[in-house]
Design a protein around this motif. Structure first.
Motif, short mmCIF file in Angstrom:
data_model
loop_
_atom_site.label_atom_id
_atom_site.label_comp_id
_atom_site.label_asym_id
_atom_site.label_seq_id
_atom_site.Cartn_x
_atom_site.Cartn_y
_atom_site.Cartn_z
N ASP A 1 4.23 0.94 -1.52
CA ASP A 1 3.89 1.95 -0.13
C ASP A 1 3.56 1.68 1.62
OD1 ASP A 1 5.13 4.18 -1.84
OD2 ASP A 1 2.68 4.88 -2.53
N ILE A 2 2.78 0.17 0.66
CA ILE A 2 2.37 -0.76 2.25
C ILE A 2 3.25 -0.95 2.82
CG2 ILE A 2 2.60 -2.92 1.35
CD1 ILE A 2 -0.59 -3.73 1.18
N GLU A 3 2.33 -0.75 5.00
CA GLU A 3 2.88 -1.32 5.87
C GLU A 3 1.90 -1.72 6.77
OE1 GLU A 3 3.89 1.22 9.65
OE2 GLU A 3 5.25 1.34 8.11
N ILE A 4 2.51 -3.05 6.83
CA ILE A 4 1.79 -4.60 7.60
C ILE A 4 1.76 -4.42 8.92
CG2 ILE A 4 0.83 -6.64 6.96
CD1 ILE A 4 0.40 -5.32 4.81
N ALA B 1 1.61 2.81 3.63
CA ALA B 1 0.62 2.90 3.67
C ALA B 1 -0.16 1.63 4.32
CB ALA B 1 -0.25 3.50 2.46
N SER B 2 -1.20 1.89 5.02
CA SER B 2 -2.21 0.99 6.06
C SER B 2 -2.80 -0.13 4.43
CB SER B 2 -2.83 1.28 6.81
OG SER B 2 -4.26 1.63 6.08
N VAL B 3 -3.56 -1.21 5.28
CA VAL B 3 -3.98 -1.45 4.24
C VAL B 3 -5.34 -1.20 3.37
CG1 VAL B 3 -5.31 -3.77 4.50
CG2 VAL B 3 -3.64 -4.21 5.44
N GLU B 4 -5.63 -0.78 4.38
CA GLU B 4 -7.71 0.28 4.00
C GLU B 4 -6.76 1.28 2.61
OE1 GLU B 4 -10.27 2.99 5.48
OE2 GLU B 4 -9.44 1.85 7.26
N THR C 1 6.90 -8.53 -1.66
CA THR C 1 8.59 -8.47 -1.78
C THR C 1 9.23 -7.77 -0.39
OG1 THR C 1 9.71 -7.18 -3.01
CG2 THR C 1 9.16 -9.53 -3.87
N GLY C 2 10.27 -8.26 0.18
CA GLY C 2 10.91 -7.37 1.11
C GLY C 2 9.97 -8.03 2.40
N ARG C 3 11.11 -7.72 3.90
CA ARG C 3 10.38 -8.00 5.05
C ARG C 3 9.05 -8.02 5.46
NH1 ARG C 3 12.82 -5.27 10.66
NH2 ARG C 3 12.17 -4.18 9.39
N ALA C 4 8.47 -6.91 5.64
CA ALA C 4 7.25 -6.57 5.81
C ALA C 4 5.95 -6.97 4.56
CB ALA C 4 7.31 -5.15 5.91
#
Length: 124
Positions: free
Chosen positions: A121-124, A2-5, A88-91
């Motif tokens: 679920d977030i993806e930056i 999921a995107s930030v929005e 947490t995590g790389r992203a």
């Protein structure tokens, strides 16, 4: 993913009593996105201020020699909960989710559960 929005919408819609949400870069103190808030709850100011909270806690943990990572930080006010969840995590390195809740109309356990789901679920 999921995107930030989309993540902000999930934070606000997925938790009863949500007043405002932000995704924040705590290396700079800048919000990457906000939703909600208002005249009495400036999420950009809160993002910068909560960056200082995280930095202070990390510094204290280092001074105490505590190992491990911060999952979340809860600040309880008279009428609100402020929940900070470090990603947490790389992203998510250097980012946190920030959620403000109306204390009388929210379930803190469910809010923490929802933030954990958004984090996954977030993806930056």
């Amino acid at each position: 993913m999921a995107s930030v929005e989309v993540s902000l919408k999930e934070m606000m819609a997925g938790v009863e009593g949500a007043l405002g949400a932000a995704v924040v870069d705590y290396t700079s103190g800048m919000a990457l996105g906000t939703l909600g808030g208002g005249k009495e709850l400036d999420l950009n100011i809160a993002a910068a201020g909560n960056t200082d909270v995280i930095r202070a806690k990390v510094r204290t943990m280092e001074q105490l020699g505590l190992k491990g990572q911060i999952e979340d930080i809860l600040i309880t006010l008279d009428h609100q909960y402020h929940v900070i969840r470090l990603l947490t995590g790389r992203a998510g390195n250097g980012l946190f989710l920030y959620l403000v809740l109306d204390k009388a109309h929210s379930n803190l356990a469910m809010a923490r559960h929802q933030l954990k789901r958004v984090e996954a679920d977030i993806e930056i």
